[in-house]
Design a protein around this motif. Structure first.
Motif, PDB file in Angstrom:
ATOM      1  N   GLN A   1       2.420  -6.253  -7.669  1.00  0.00           N
ATOM      2  CA  GLN A   1       1.215  -7.099  -7.633  1.00  0.00           C
ATOM      3  C   GLN A   1       1.396  -8.350  -8.489  1.00  0.00           C
ATOM      4  OE1 GLN A   1      -0.760  -6.023  -5.376  1.00  0.00           O
ATOM      5  NE2 GLN A   1       0.285  -4.060  -5.222  1.00  0.00           N
TER       6      GLN A   1
ATOM      7  N   ARG B   1     -12.760   5.928  -1.489  1.00  0.00           N
ATOM      8  CA  ARG B   1     -12.007   4.670  -1.486  1.00  0.00           C
ATOM      9  C   ARG B   1     -10.869   4.608  -0.473  1.00  0.00           C
ATOM     10  NH1 ARG B   1      -7.456   3.132  -3.210  1.00  0.00           N
ATOM     11  NH2 ARG B   1      -7.074   5.152  -4.167  1.00  0.00           N
ATOM     12  N   PRO B   2      -9.958   5.584  -0.413  1.00  0.00           N
ATOM     13  CA  PRO B   2      -8.788   5.410   0.458  1.00  0.00           C
ATOM     14  C   PRO B   2      -9.133   5.460   1.937  1.00  0.00           C
ATOM     15  CG  PRO B   2      -8.815   7.614  -0.461  1.00  0.00           C
ATOM     16  CD  PRO B   2      -9.921   6.858  -1.137  1.00  0.00           C
ATOM     17  N   GLU B   3      -8.312   4.798   2.741  1.00  0.00           N
ATOM     18  CA  GLU B   3      -8.401   4.975   4.179  1.00  0.00           C
ATOM     19  C   GLU B   3      -7.840   6.354   4.531  1.00  0.00           C
ATOM     20  OE1 GLU B   3      -8.108   0.981   6.543  1.00  0.00           O
ATOM     21  OE2 GLU B   3      -6.517   0.976   5.035  1.00  0.00           O
TER      22      GLU B   3
ATOM     23  N   ARG C   1     -13.510   3.694   7.035  1.00  0.00           N
ATOM     24  CA  ARG C   1     -12.191   3.839   6.402  1.00  0.00           C
ATOM     25  C   ARG C   1     -11.164   4.532   7.298  1.00  0.00           C
ATOM     26  NH1 ARG C   1     -12.375   7.281   2.234  1.00  0.00           N
ATOM     27  NH2 ARG C   1     -14.522   7.982   2.543  1.00  0.00           N
TER      28      ARG C   1
ATOM     29  N   ARG D   1       4.437   0.279  -6.580  1.00  0.00           N
ATOM     30  CA  ARG D   1       3.436  -0.579  -5.953  1.00  0.00           C
ATOM     31  C   ARG D   1       2.782  -1.500  -6.965  1.00  0.00           C
ATOM     32  NH1 ARG D   1      -2.185   2.152  -4.815  1.00  0.00           N
ATOM     33  NH2 ARG D   1      -2.132   1.858  -7.090  1.00  0.00           N
TER      34      ARG D   1
ATOM     35  N   ASP E   1      -3.591   4.615  -1.459  1.00  0.00           N
ATOM     36  CA  ASP E   1      -4.354   3.723  -0.582  1.00  0.00           C
ATOM     37  C   ASP E   1      -4.750   4.379   0.734  1.00  0.00           C
ATOM     38  OD1 ASP E   1      -4.109   1.170  -2.195  1.00  0.00           O
ATOM     39  OD2 ASP E   1      -1.985   1.638  -1.894  1.00  0.00           O
TER      40      ASP E   1
ATOM     41  N   GLU F   1      -6.697  10.729  -4.102  1.00  0.00           N
ATOM     42  CA  GLU F   1      -7.608   9.619  -4.366  1.00  0.00           C
ATOM     43  C   GLU F   1      -7.663   9.298  -5.854  1.00  0.00           C
ATOM     44  OE1 GLU F   1     -11.957   7.911  -3.251  1.00  0.00           O
ATOM     45  OE2 GLU F   1     -11.823  10.077  -3.379  1.00  0.00           O
TER      46      GLU F   1
ATOM     47  N   THR G   1       3.359  -1.187   3.859  1.00  0.00           N
ATOM     48  CA  THR G   1       2.858   0.172   3.653  1.00  0.00           C
ATOM     49  C   THR G   1       4.029   1.147   3.605  1.00  0.00           C
ATOM     50  OG1 THR G   1       0.725  -0.259   4.698  1.00  0.00           O
ATOM     51  CG2 THR G   1       1.441   2.028   4.602  1.00  0.00           C
TER      52      THR G   1
ATOM     53  N   ARG H   1       0.841  -1.205   0.000  1.00  0.00           N
ATOM     54  CA  ARG H   1       0.000   0.000   0.000  1.00  0.00           C
ATOM     55  C   ARG H   1       0.875   1.254   0.000  1.00  0.00           C
ATOM     56  NH1 ARG H   1      -4.591  -0.191   4.390  1.00  0.00           N
ATOM     57  NH2 ARG H   1      -2.864  -0.322   5.879  1.00  0.00           N
TER      58      ARG H   1
END
Length: 272
Positions: A272, A83-85, A115, A268, A35, A30, A244, A6
């Motif tokens: 994946q 969406r993001p925290e 979130r 990042r 993230d 965002e 993170t 993240r």
């Protein structure tokens, strides 16, 4: 425990020309795909020239610049993002009543649809305390407050109605071996450190695992978070279990420069 990599960004309000510039930066983060979006919990923007031992090296002069309060802003971020925290990196427990902080966190958690990350630290920037009438105390007294505050937060979160939408992750910032790391091992869901070298981190993360085992916890359940120092460094930290990576962006008269964040996101996505 397997976790996705993240990217977090801490958007400093200190020095922003106005609130809307800071707000627009949150929206931009965002859109780019960050993230986690962090603010900070400072009443004044700390002026520092570097980091040593995980703590900022403050400049001799600490000027007053434009600044905005972090938790008030977090409530709005819960509305303007989807969406993001979101969270602060990190809240100073010495000038936040722990029971009230738990209630604030629960409320922002509901506003954001679950979130919120509750970042907490013992506090270190003296100007935040003295200019607002709080006792700065000593390192020991601040960590005594910190330990007691974590217990109170946990207790209060368990009684609030309605309850948080999820178990709010507690992020603890710090790397001191005597007080910070034991608190991480006991309470943290996420451990964030500003340690500069991989060797320092390796020693500290092993200590967290040992302390967690002594307390009956699995150290791997504590997510590791570090500052971004470039892709080669991130590769090494990733191999040591960090998932993170965060950077901080200070505003200029032209706004916020997200070029480092774009590099982080490309790195990042390649993991994946």
């Amino acid at each position: 425990m397997s976790r996705p990599v993240r990217v977090g960004v801490q958007l400093w309000p200190g020095g922003a020309p106005d609130y809307r510039t800071w707000r627009n930066a949150v929206i931009r983060a965002e859109v780019l795909g960050v993230d986690i979006i962090f603010g900070y919990d400072h009443f004044h923007a700390p002026a520092a020239s570097g980091v040593t031992g995980g703590l900022p090296v403050l400049d001799e002069v600490q000027p007053d610049v434009n600044n905005f309060e972090g938790w008030t802003a977090l409530a709005t971020w819960g509305e303007i993002t989807q969406r993001p925290e979101i969270g602060t990196l990190v809240t100073g427990i010495g000038y936040r009543n722990p029971d009230l902080l738990a209630d604030m966190a629960r409320t922002v958690d509901h506003i954001s649809g679950g979130r919120l990350i509750l970042g907490i630290g013992a506090g270190w920037y003296e100007k935040d305390y003295t200019s607002y009438g709080y006792d700065f105390g000593t390192v020991k007294s601040r960590f005594d407050q910190f330990d007691a505050g974590l217990e109170r937060i946990t207790a209060r979160l368990s009684t609030l109605q309605p309850a948080p939408l999820r178990k709010i992750p507690i992020l603890i910032g710090g790397a001191g071996p005597k007080r910070a790391l034991p608190a991480v091992a006991r309470h943290a869901d996420i451990w964030h450190t500003n340690l500069q070298t991989f060797e320092e981190f390796s020693d500290a993360t092993a200590r967290v695992d040992d302390l967690a085992a002594e307390m009956g916890r699995d150290g791997s359940a504590i997510e590791r978070s570090v500052r971004w120092h470039g892709a080669p460094s991130a590769d090494a930290f990733r191999g040591a279990g960090v998932t993170t990576f965060t950077t901080e962006i200070h505003p200029t008269s032209d706004g916020y420069d997200f070029s480092v964040v774009e590099h982080m996101l490309a790195w990042r996505d390649a993991q994946q």
